[in-house]
Design a protein around this motif. Structure first.
Motif, PDB file in Angstrom:
ATOM      1  N   ASN A  48       0.631  -1.055  -0.047  1.00 46.74           N
ATOM      2  CA  ASN A  48       0.038   0.042   0.106  1.00 46.74           C
ATOM      3  C   ASN A  48       0.860   1.277  -0.115  1.00 46.74           C
ATOM      4  OD1 ASN A  48      -1.551  -2.165   1.758  1.00 46.74           O
ATOM      5  ND2 ASN A  48      -3.107  -0.827   0.633  1.00 46.74           N
TER       6      ASN A  48
ATOM      7  N   SER B 268      -1.629  -1.756  -7.698  1.00 47.26           N
ATOM      8  CA  SER B 268      -1.274  -2.697  -6.770  1.00 47.26           C
ATOM      9  C   SER B 268      -0.692  -1.802  -5.412  1.00 47.26           C
ATOM     10  CB  SER B 268       0.068  -3.639  -6.946  1.00 47.26           C
ATOM     11  OG  SER B 268       1.209  -2.938  -7.168  1.00 47.26           O
ATOM     12  N   GLN B 269      -0.697  -0.505  -5.440  1.00 47.83           N
ATOM     13  CA  GLN B 269      -0.229   0.438  -4.562  1.00 47.83           C
ATOM     14  C   GLN B 269      -1.282   1.333  -4.145  1.00 47.83           C
ATOM     15  OE1 GLN B 269       3.005   2.746  -5.665  1.00 47.83           O
ATOM     16  NE2 GLN B 269       4.198   0.576  -6.322  1.00 47.83           N
ATOM     17  N   ALA B 270      -2.517   1.181  -4.795  1.00 53.34           N
ATOM     18  CA  ALA B 270      -3.657   2.036  -4.561  1.00 53.34           C
ATOM     19  C   ALA B 270      -4.426   2.002  -3.272  1.00 53.34           C
ATOM     20  CB  ALA B 270      -4.554   1.978  -5.691  1.00 53.34           C
ATOM     21  N   LYS B 271      -4.303   3.103  -2.358  1.00 53.43           N
ATOM     22  CA  LYS B 271      -5.079   3.183  -1.394  1.00 53.43           C
ATOM     23  C   LYS B 271      -6.480   3.614  -1.298  1.00 53.43           C
ATOM     24  CE  LYS B 271      -5.759   1.892   2.706  1.00 53.43           C
ATOM     25  NZ  LYS B 271      -5.762   0.454   2.906  1.00 53.43           N
ATOM     26  N   LEU B 272      -6.753   4.568  -2.143  1.00 55.15           N
ATOM     27  CA  LEU B 272      -7.959   5.219  -2.757  1.00 55.15           C
ATOM     28  C   LEU B 272      -7.971   5.595  -4.360  1.00 55.15           C
ATOM     29  CD1 LEU B 272      -9.247   8.164  -0.840  1.00 55.15           C
ATOM     30  CD2 LEU B 272      -9.420   8.106  -3.264  1.00 55.15           C
ATOM     31  N   LEU B 273      -8.972   4.772  -4.658  1.00 55.60           N
ATOM     32  CA  LEU B 273      -9.019   4.886  -6.109  1.00 55.60           C
ATOM     33  C   LEU B 273     -10.343   5.277  -6.440  1.00 55.60           C
ATOM     34  CD1 LEU B 273      -8.517   3.479  -8.849  1.00 55.60           C
ATOM     35  CD2 LEU B 273     -10.268   1.728  -8.326  1.00 55.60           C
TER      36      LEU B 273
ATOM     37  N   CYS C 240      -5.838  -4.382  -7.232  1.00 56.27           N
ATOM     38  CA  CYS C 240      -5.733  -3.493  -5.981  1.00 56.27           C
ATOM     39  C   CYS C 240      -5.436  -4.254  -4.752  1.00 56.27           C
ATOM     40  CB  CYS C 240      -7.141  -2.801  -5.949  1.00 56.27           C
ATOM     41  SG  CYS C 240      -7.319  -1.394  -7.308  1.00 56.27           S
TER      42      CYS C 240
ATOM     43  N   CYS D 150      -8.368  -1.438   0.094  1.00 55.38           N
ATOM     44  CA  CYS D 150      -8.429  -0.236  -1.161  1.00 55.38           C
ATOM     45  C   CYS D 150      -9.495   0.159  -1.067  1.00 55.38           C
ATOM     46  CB  CYS D 150      -7.924  -0.699  -2.435  1.00 55.38           C
ATOM     47  SG  CYS D 150      -8.159   0.524  -3.802  1.00 55.38           S
TER      48      CYS D 150
ATOM     49  N   ALA E 262     -12.534   2.230  -2.997  1.00 55.26           N
ATOM     50  CA  ALA E 262     -12.750   2.736  -4.353  1.00 55.26           C
ATOM     51  C   ALA E 262     -14.067   3.793  -4.258  1.00 55.26           C
ATOM     52  CB  ALA E 262     -12.659   1.542  -5.375  1.00 55.26           C
TER      53      ALA E 262
ATOM     54  N   TRP F  77     -15.699  -6.689  -3.460  1.00 56.10           N
ATOM     55  CA  TRP F  77     -15.845  -5.390  -3.024  1.00 56.10           C
ATOM     56  C   TRP F  77     -17.233  -5.429  -2.090  1.00 56.10           C
ATOM     57  CZ3 TRP F  77     -12.270  -2.007  -4.237  1.00 56.10           C
ATOM     58  CH2 TRP F  77     -11.408  -2.235  -5.313  1.00 56.10           C
TER      59      TRP F  77
END
Length: 259
Positions: free
Chosen positions: A50, A176-181, A217, A221, A223, A236
Motif C-alpha cells: 500500500n 497494486s499500491q492504490a489506497k484510494l481509487l 488493487c 483499498c 474505491a 468489493w
C-alpha cells in the motif's frame, strides 16, 4: 462561464466540489477501518503493497482524462497543512488514461504548471516541490488485463510489444499500491448478466472492471465509482453511497466500496 473556451477541455468532467465530498467520505472510511485495526493511516497500515518508494499512500484517478482531477488532488491534498484535520498524510496522485490525446493534454497542463512554478519536474513525472507534498504522475495505457480494441486501434503506431508490456506492467504496479481509487465510471460498461443489483439498488460494473480491479488493487483499498457500483461478488463491499452534483448528467451517485 458558458463562453469560457477552457470548457472545451473539461466538458463532461467531474465537479471539484463533488470530488471533494466523495474523497472526504472515503478518507473517513479509511480512517475508521484503520482505527478498528489499531493502525494509523500514516503508519503500519500503509506498509507493504500500500505504499510507494517514498512511503506515501497512493491515490489513483482511473480514466483521468486531461488530468484535471489529478492536478487538483495533488494541489489540494499534498500538503499536510491542508489535509482537512486528518492525520499527517501526504498523498501521491496518479492518473491513468487510455486515450493518447487526453493524456497529452494532461502532460501539457502539467508542463504549464511547471512553467508557473506550481510543480517541479523529475524523472518520475511531475512533483510539487519537496518531499512533504504530493507527487503527481500521469500514465497512458490500458488498466485492464485484456487488450482493448479502442486502445489497440488508436495506438497502432506503437507496435513494439515490449513497450506495450512495460506500459501495462507499470499501470498494474500503480494499481497494486492504490489506497484510494477514484473512477468517473458513469458511462462504463455494466454487467451483461446482472446490470442492476436488487439488494444494492445500483447498476453494477462489468466484471472486466470489478474483477480486474479486485485482482490488481491491494486489500483495504477504498474505491469510489460513479453511477455504477463495483460488484460484491468479486470482493468489493459497498460501504456508503452519496448523491452529488454533476451538471453533465443531472447529478451522480458515488458508490464507495472497500476491498
Amino acid at each position: 462561464t458558458n463562453d469560457d473556451p477552457r470548457n472545451e477541455y473539461t466538458y463532461g468532467e467531474f465537479p471539484f466540489q463533488s470530488f471533494d465530498l466523495l474523497v472526504d467520505r472515503a478518507l473517513d472510511i479509511l480512517l475508521k477501518e484503520n482505527e478498528n485495526g489499531k493502525r494509523g493511516l500514516a503508519g503500519e497500515f500503509m506498509e507493504g503493497k500500500n505504499e510507494n518508494e517514498r512511503g506515501n499512500p497512493t491515490m489513483v484517478d482511473l480514466g483521468s482524462g486531461c488530468g484535471r482531477l489529478v492536478l487538483y488532488a495533488a494541489l489540494t491534498r499534498g500538503s499536510s497543512a491542508i489535509n482537512r484535520g486528518r492525520e499527517n498524510v501526504v498523498w501521491d496522485v496518479h492518473g491513468i488514461e487510455i486515450g493518447t490525446q487526453l493524456h497529452s493534454l494532461a502532460i501539457n497542463s502539467l508542463r504549464r504548471g511547471v512553467d508557473e512554478g506550481l510543480f517541479s519536474m523529475n524523472s518520475f513525472g511531475g512533483e510539487i516541490d519537496g518531499d512533504s507534498v504530493s507527487r503527481v504522475t500521469f500514465h497512458n495505457g490500458n488498466a485492464l488485463l485484456v487488450d482493448d480494441p479502442y486502445f489497440a486501434q488508436h495506438n497502432a503506431q506503437d507496435d513494439n510489444h515490449d513497450v506495450n508490456e512495460n506500459r501495462k506492467n507499470s499501470i498494474q504496479s500503480i494499481l497494486s499500491q492504490a489506497k484510494l481509487l477514484f473512477a468517473y465510471s458513469t458511462v462504463w460498461e455494466t454487467d451483461s448478466m446482472q446490470p442492476f443489483h436488487q439488494d444494492m439498488q445500483a447498476m453494477i460494473l462489468s466484471p472486466k472492471w470489478s474483477q480486474t480491479l479486485a485482482s490488481l488493487c491491494p486489500r483495504g483499498c477504498v474505491a469510489i465509482a460513479t453511477d455504477r457500483a463495483l460488484n460484491p461478488e468479486h470482493g468489493w463491499r459497498l460501504v456508503d453511497r452519496m448523491d452529488v452534483e454533476n451538471p453533465s448528467v443531472w447529478g451522480s451517485t458515488g458508490y464507495i466500496s472497500i476491498l
